[in-house]
Write a protein that holds these residues in place. Structure first.
Motif, mmCIF file in Angstrom:
data_model
loop_
_atom_site.group_PDB
_atom_site.id
_atom_site.type_symbol
_atom_site.label_atom_id
_atom_site.label_comp_id
_atom_site.label_asym_id
_atom_site.label_seq_id
_atom_site.Cartn_x
_atom_site.Cartn_y
_atom_site.Cartn_z
ATOM 1 N N LYS A 43 0.811 -1.218 0.000
ATOM 2 C CA LYS A 43 0.000 0.000 0.000
ATOM 3 C C LYS A 43 0.845 1.271 0.000
ATOM 4 N N SER A 44 2.152 1.128 -0.150
ATOM 5 C CA SER A 44 3.013 2.308 -0.105
ATOM 6 C C SER A 44 2.897 3.124 -1.383
ATOM 7 N N GLU A 45 3.268 4.394 -1.277
ATOM 8 C CA GLU A 45 3.237 5.283 -2.438
ATOM 9 C C GLU A 45 4.197 4.797 -3.521
ATOM 10 N N SER A 46 5.369 4.298 -3.097
ATOM 11 C CA SER A 46 6.358 3.813 -4.063
ATOM 12 C C SER A 46 5.835 2.610 -4.837
ATOM 13 N N ALA A 47 5.206 1.663 -4.126
ATOM 14 C CA ALA A 47 4.692 0.461 -4.779
ATOM 15 C C ALA A 47 3.611 0.808 -5.796
ATOM 16 N N GLU A 48 2.740 1.721 -5.430
ATOM 17 C CA GLU A 48 1.660 2.119 -6.342
ATOM 18 C C GLU A 48 2.221 2.806 -7.582
ATOM 19 N N ARG A 49 3.223 3.667 -7.383
ATOM 20 C CA ARG A 49 3.812 4.378 -8.516
ATOM 21 C C ARG A 49 4.575 3.417 -9.426
ATOM 22 N N ILE A 50 5.316 2.483 -8.835
ATOM 23 C CA ILE A 50 6.073 1.511 -9.629
ATOM 24 C C ILE A 50 5.133 0.633 -10.442
ATOM 25 N N THR A 51 4.027 0.211 -9.834
ATOM 26 C CA THR A 51 3.040 -0.594 -10.562
ATOM 27 C C THR A 51 2.489 0.185 -11.749
ATOM 28 N N GLU A 52 2.190 1.458 -11.525
ATOM 29 C CA GLU A 52 1.683 2.315 -12.599
ATOM 30 C C GLU A 52 2.700 2.433 -13.734
ATOM 31 N N LEU A 53 3.971 2.606 -13.369
ATOM 32 C CA LEU A 53 5.025 2.745 -14.378
ATOM 33 C C LEU A 53 5.243 1.445 -15.144
ATOM 34 N N MET A 54 5.150 0.310 -14.456
ATOM 35 C CA MET A 54 5.302 -0.982 -15.125
ATOM 36 C C MET A 54 4.201 -1.194 -16.161
ATOM 37 N N LEU A 55 2.993 -0.787 -15.829
ATOM 38 C CA LEU A 55 1.882 -0.910 -16.774
ATOM 39 C C LEU A 55 2.100 -0.003 -17.991
ATOM 40 N N LYS A 56 2.661 1.178 -17.745
ATOM 41 C CA LYS A 56 2.961 2.085 -18.859
ATOM 42 C C LYS A 56 4.039 1.491 -19.760
ATOM 43 N N MET A 57 5.045 0.858 -19.145
ATOM 44 C CA MET A 57 6.091 0.203 -19.934
ATOM 45 C C MET A 57 5.498 -0.915 -20.786
ATOM 46 N N GLU A 58 4.602 -1.689 -20.194
ATOM 47 C CA GLU A 58 3.959 -2.778 -20.933
ATOM 48 C C GLU A 58 3.180 -2.240 -22.126
ATOM 49 N N ASN A 59 2.471 -1.136 -21.916
ATOM 50 C CA ASN A 59 1.698 -0.530 -23.008
ATOM 51 C C ASN A 59 2.610 -0.043 -24.128
ATOM 52 N N GLU A 60 3.754 0.537 -23.754
ATOM 53 C CA GLU A 60 4.696 1.017 -24.764
ATOM 54 C C GLU A 60 5.225 -0.145 -25.605
ATOM 55 N N PHE A 61 5.579 -1.255 -24.937
ATOM 56 C CA PHE A 61 6.058 -2.433 -25.658
ATOM 57 C C PHE A 61 4.979 -2.977 -26.589
ATOM 58 N N ARG A 62 3.758 -3.030 -26.091
ATOM 59 C CA ARG A 62 2.670 -3.606 -26.873
ATOM 60 C C ARG A 62 2.310 -2.730 -28.073
ATOM 61 N N ASP A 63 2.243 -1.410 -27.862
ATOM 62 C CA ASP A 63 1.829 -0.512 -28.941
ATOM 63 C C ASP A 63 2.940 -0.286 -29.963
ATOM 64 N N GLY A 64 4.199 -0.296 -29.490
ATOM 65 C CA GLY A 64 5.330 -0.157 -30.401
ATOM 66 C C GLY A 64 5.355 1.140 -31.185
ATOM 67 N N LYS A 65 4.914 2.224 -30.566
ATOM 68 C CA LYS A 65 4.907 3.511 -31.257
ATOM 69 C C LYS A 65 6.333 4.022 -31.463
ATOM 70 N N ASP A 66 6.452 5.054 -32.273
ATOM 71 C CA ASP A 66 7.760 5.630 -32.568
ATOM 72 C C ASP A 66 8.471 6.034 -31.270
ATOM 73 N N SER A 67 9.746 5.652 -31.145
ATOM 74 C CA SER A 67 10.588 5.972 -29.982
ATOM 75 C C SER A 67 10.073 5.351 -28.685
ATOM 76 N N TYR A 68 9.388 4.216 -28.793
ATOM 77 C CA TYR A 68 8.874 3.582 -27.575
ATOM 78 C C TYR A 68 10.010 3.114 -26.664
ATOM 79 N N GLU A 69 11.177 2.768 -27.271
ATOM 80 C CA GLU A 69 12.305 2.331 -26.441
ATOM 81 C C GLU A 69 12.744 3.435 -25.487
ATOM 82 N N THR A 70 12.730 4.677 -25.969
ATOM 83 C CA THR A 70 13.120 5.810 -25.129
ATOM 84 C C THR A 70 12.152 5.982 -23.967
ATOM 85 N N MET A 71 10.860 5.843 -24.238
ATOM 86 C CA MET A 71 9.863 5.983 -23.182
ATOM 87 C C MET A 71 10.023 4.886 -22.132
ATOM 88 N N VAL A 72 10.313 3.662 -22.586
ATOM 89 C CA VAL A 72 10.496 2.553 -21.651
ATOM 90 C C VAL A 72 11.670 2.835 -20.722
#
Length: 209
Positions: A43-72
């Motif tokens: 329930k910590s702030e860090s855990a919630e933020r890290i989970t959010e960032l991991m989901l964003k990384m997954e979306n970037e990999f899945r969508d494969g938009k231009d410069s997605y590697e940089t965003m990851v």
């Protein structure tokens, strides 16, 4: 209970030495006291933020938009910053093996050697010689850098290769085991299940459904 397991290769961090303060970040992986617990409160702030960032990384990999590697990479750097802020890294120097960049380079030789020869019958003597350290010191330093023993690292490389062959070829399980570095099929099946949570037959069966 949901568990998010994050494995970060320290070699990636060293390669970004001119972008982020690598030594500061590496402390949380390498300079640990005996009572260190590598978990974040759910329930910590860090855990919630890290989970959010991991989901964003997954979306970037899945969508494969231009410069997605940089965003990851940007998301990963923020995750590492969360780790630094969360964990106390003040340690007694007598408790740890300090991993300097020079030592990293020596151990990295061994990692690269494993990646090129993991299917062969490797020995600790052979691996430690590639780094120029004694076997005992090499084993401790290797674990400091990768978070696992040389044999655990080798098994992960072998099983990763075996899983790829199961998915992309019609070779028998016995031949795949041998090609991946295992002459004992029972040992191969046991390690495969331990690492993947599945049997080789289950992996191949899932593809045929």
């Amino acid at each position: 209970m949901q568990i998010l397991n994050i494995h970060i290769d320290p070699r990636f961090l060293w390669m970004c030495n001119n972008i982020i303060p690598v030594k500061r970040i590496m402390e949380i992986f390498l300079s640990r006291s005996r009572d260190f617990v590598n978990r974040l409160p759910q329930k910590s702030e860090s855990a919630e933020r890290i989970t959010e960032l991991m989901l964003k990384m997954e979306n970037e990999f899945r969508d494969g938009k231009d410069s997605y590697e940089t965003m990851v990479k940007l998301y990963l750097f923020e995750i590492l910053t969360c780790f630094v802020r969360q964990f106390d890294t003040k340690r007694s120097k007598s408790e740890v093996i300090l991993l300097t960049y020079e030592k990293f380079l020596y151990i990295n030789r061994s990692v690269e050697y494993i990646e090129q020869n993991y299917a062969k019958d490797l020995t600790l003597e052979e691996l430690s010689a590639t780094a120029g350290f004694s076997q005992t010191y090499f084993g401790a330093l290797f674990k400091q850098m990768t978070g696992m023993s040389p044999w655990e690292y080798i098994n992960i490389k072998r099983i990763s290769r075996a899983r790829e062959l199961l998915k992309t070829t019609n070779k028998t399980v016995d031949s795949i085991a041998a090609e991946s570095g295992y002459n004992n099929i029972t040992l191969f099946n046991r390690i495969f299940k331990k690492i993947t949570g599945l049997t080789p037959s289950q992996v191949r069966g899932d593809l045929q459904l």
